[in-house]
Scaffold this motif. Structure first.
Motif, short mmCIF file in Angstrom:
data_model
loop_
_atom_site.label_atom_id
_atom_site.label_comp_id
_atom_site.label_asym_id
_atom_site.label_seq_id
_atom_site.Cartn_x
_atom_site.Cartn_y
_atom_site.Cartn_z
N SER A 449 32.49 89.37 90.20
CA SER A 449 33.20 88.44 91.56
C SER A 449 32.79 86.73 91.76
O SER A 449 31.73 87.01 91.47
CB SER A 449 33.91 88.98 93.49
OG SER A 449 33.02 89.03 92.91
N ARG A 453 36.28 79.46 91.44
CA ARG A 453 37.83 79.48 90.97
C ARG A 453 37.57 79.33 88.88
O ARG A 453 37.89 80.29 88.24
CB ARG A 453 38.57 78.78 90.69
CG ARG A 453 39.44 78.33 91.90
CD ARG A 453 40.48 77.73 91.87
NE ARG A 453 41.27 78.93 92.10
CZ ARG A 453 42.73 78.01 91.95
NH1 ARG A 453 42.92 76.60 91.57
NH2 ARG A 453 43.25 78.11 91.18
N SER A 481 37.79 81.20 82.25
CA SER A 481 38.88 80.24 82.42
C SER A 481 39.99 81.19 81.00
O SER A 481 40.72 80.81 80.80
CB SER A 481 39.99 79.73 83.09
OG SER A 481 38.23 78.64 82.12
N HIS A 490 42.99 79.84 81.99
CA HIS A 490 43.53 81.08 83.84
C HIS A 490 42.77 81.85 84.20
O HIS A 490 41.95 82.14 84.14
CB HIS A 490 43.87 82.76 82.94
CG HIS A 490 44.74 82.09 82.15
ND1 HIS A 490 46.25 83.75 82.09
CD2 HIS A 490 45.00 82.47 80.28
CE1 HIS A 490 47.24 83.17 81.18
NE2 HIS A 490 46.24 82.65 80.23
N THR A 493 40.68 83.98 90.43
CA THR A 493 40.73 83.95 92.58
C THR A 493 39.27 84.04 92.89
O THR A 493 38.83 85.57 92.35
CB THR A 493 41.65 85.06 92.14
OG1 THR A 493 43.33 85.00 91.28
CG2 THR A 493 42.23 85.39 93.85
N LYS A 496 37.84 87.99 94.39
CA LYS A 496 38.01 89.03 93.66
C LYS A 496 37.56 89.22 92.29
O LYS A 496 36.98 88.80 91.41
CB LYS A 496 39.90 88.60 92.81
CG LYS A 496 40.40 89.79 92.40
CD LYS A 496 41.96 89.11 91.99
CE LYS A 496 42.44 90.69 91.02
NZ LYS A 496 44.03 89.89 90.27
N GLU A 498 37.05 90.74 88.91
CA GLU A 498 37.84 90.82 87.75
C GLU A 498 37.21 90.87 86.31
O GLU A 498 35.52 91.23 86.43
CB GLU A 498 38.10 88.99 87.73
CG GLU A 498 38.80 88.86 88.60
CD GLU A 498 39.95 87.09 88.33
OE1 GLU A 498 40.64 87.95 86.99
OE2 GLU A 498 40.18 85.94 89.23
#
Length: 571
Positions: A449, A453, A481, A490, A493, A496, A498
């Motif tokens: 996390s 972004r 991403s 993509h 977040t 979060k 991931e």
């Protein structure tokens, strides 16, 4: 007298034909394409060759008449019509050069021209390295029935290996667009002006300017870079240049790919192979791979590679193997002796070649190592059992800091006495209790996390030898991403947890001795050699140091793991 009459007759039909020793040389052939463009080519035949012959074709960006004649003469001496065709806009072509954009139609236009000539028997084989390797695959976007085989060395995939890798634009090849487009041949002066490019990289990094302003720092507009930057994803622009997806299902000709463990563009060369087998499981696609870099693979290796003394058996003769393969496919000759199976790889440290029917079959199993927080000296221990799912390693990277750099991943030298430990996280396995080899691609699943972004990740894999030296095996460089989908970004977040799975690493085969250990270095990419991703989610090429704001904060969870393909007994 008979030879003179034959020469006069040939000159009647081929005005640009010259006679040099045992060869008939046409160095100014002009080929009209169906689209109305003009390409130039060199054609060489053996003087005594009166019957139609197969053609050995190289499609060449680096226009050089003397080099093209030498290449074509070698093919003629091996019993082929040697043809070296220049990229549109190069050498004698009056058109404009556009790197990568026209090869899909132009290469097949050359093949169509070849089979209309009286000296052609209707069969064409292609070969060559780097750009010429790309051109062969470009031709197979729409396979020509006369193209019977290709032999691409270190083949490039525009948009996947250069000018960006796994979503990150690289600076290593920045000057290439000038090198091949400044004139009808090549601009060696600009290509070899290493001081200029070092200065540009250093100044761009120091100032924190946007990546799309790097040519302003250099002082010369780079329109090709700007065009490529407008396609940061592997979108339809790039997909149109080579086979993509189901296109590979239509490629049914035999292929021999050649690349190296330390080829900068290896991920491109092997992506072709992986995609070919994915969409056409019955493909007849062979691979030769060993301890070679980008240029070494094209000739068969160097005894000393970035400080590593390669095994004597690793040294091969790429051109001889190429024409033995062409003889095998086009003339019914014997298959090159090195090709014992589809995947043929040299095991570094074992002084032997091994052979497997597939990449997966190179290894017996994949060892999974979790990134635990248990310490051993200045390393964390990698564990074969799942640690706590809640534990994590914290890494903080100040993206505005220009006094240091992150991610020392380039394998030069291959063998290091010590690793740079200024930043990054270092993980180590227990010593191996038996000899074994690392064979294939390492991969991983990073559970993380971050407070932003996006981020650019570096993972480097080493062997720590019993003597205490670090032997670089492979590395991964990629944008978080784009890990799920190279065609679409993509964003993460913030804060979060991931899953970041990666697999586009570099293939390697290396014999590990009892007592060896594996070392993994996990880091964020921040240096003068590639874009800097500040994590805002904006187009990275437009971000600047002002977007750094707060430092990047990462939690790498202990359940993250690295998978290593192993052959032999395991601990």
């Amino acid at each position: 007298m008979k030879k003179l009459r034959m020469m006069a007759l040939l000159c009647l039909y081929f005005p640009c034909l010259s006679y040099a020793q045992d060869h008939m040389i046409q160095d100014s052939v002009m080929i009209k394409t169906p689209q109305g463009h003009t390409l130039s080519a060199v054609v060489v035949r053996k003087s005594g060759a009166l019957k139609p012959q197969p053609t050995a074709l190289m499609f060449f960006m680096y226009a050089n008449t003397a080099q093209s004649i030498r290449e074509a003469k070698y093919a003629a001496d091996r019993g082929y019509v040697g043809v070296v065709a220049d990229t549109r806009g190069k050498r004698l072509s009056p058109d404009t050069v556009a790197p990568y954009e026209n090869e899909v139609v132009d290469v097949n236009a050359v093949i169509s021209w070849i089979i209309q000539q009286p000296w052609s028997n209707g069969a064409v084989g292609m070969y060559g390295g780097s750009y010429s390797g790309f051109a062969q695959w470009a031709a197979l976007k729409n396979p020509h029935p006369a193209l019977k085989t290709i032999v691409p060395y270190v083949a490039a995939i525009p948009g996947q290996g250069l000018p960006m890798e796994n979503g990150i634009f690289l600076n290593a090849n920045y000057q290439w667009a000038f090198y091949v487009t400044n004139n009808k041949y090549v601009d060696n002066g600009v290509n070899n002006d290493h001081a200029r490019w070092r200065k540009m990289r250093a100044e761009w990094y120091r100032t924190g300017a946007a990546y799309n302003k790097i040519d302003s720092i250099d002082g010369t507009k780079n329109p090709w870079l700007q065009k490529w930057l407008s396609h940061p994803s592997y979108d339809s622009y790039w997909q149109a240049m080579v086979p993509y997806g189901k296109d590979y299902a239509n490629i049914n000709i035999p292929v021999l790919s050649i690349t190296g463990y330390y080829d900068d563009g290896q991920i491109s060369a092997l992506q072709y192979l992986k995609d070919h087998y994915q969409y056409n499981p019955k493909a007849e696609h062979y691979l030769i791979i060993g301890p070679y870099d980008h240029f070494g693979a094209q000739k068969g290796g160097n005894p000393l590679l970035y400080g590593y003394q390669v095994d004597p058996i690793a040294l091969i003769k790429t051109r001889e193997i190429t024409f033995d393969w062409l003889d095998y496919i086009l003339k019914g000759g014997s298959k090159p002796s090195i090709l014992k199976d589809k995947i043929n790889y040299q095991v570094m440290g074992a002084n032997e070649w091994q052979h497997a029917p597939s990449i997966a079959a190179m290894s017996d199993k994949r060892l999974k190592f979790y990134l635990s927080r248990k310490k051993e000296d200045n390393n964390y221990l990698m564990s074969t059992t799942l640690p706590s799912k809640n534990g994590y390693h914290e890494q903080i990277v100040d993206l505005a800091d220009r006094h240091t750099t992150n991610n020392d991943y380039y394998p030069d030298p291959i063998i290091k006495e010590e690793l740079d430990r200024e930043n990054g996280l270092f993980f180590i396995t227990p010593p191996f209790e038996q000899d074994m080899s690392v064979n294939g691609f390492f991969s991983g699943n990073l559970i993380a996390s971050i407070n932003k972004r996006d981020m650019d990740i570096g993972v480097v894999l080493y062997e720590l030898t019993p003597e205490g030296k670090y032997f670089q095996l492979s590395y991964f460089l990629g944008r978080a991403s784009y890990l799920k989908d190279a065609t679409k970004r993509h964003l993460l977040t913030p804060n979060k947890k991931e899953k970041l799975l990666f697999e586009k690493t570099r293939m390697v085969s290396r014999q590990l001795r009892k007592g060896s250990r594996l070392v993994v270095v996990l880091n964020i990419d921040k240096n003068p050699f590639a874009q800097i991703n500040y994590g805002t989610g904006k187009d990275v090429s437009k971000e600047t140091i002002r977007d750094a704001t707060s430092p990047l904060q990462i939690k790498w969870f202990e359940e993250s793991y690295i998978e290593i393909p192993i052959k032999g007994k395991t601990p």
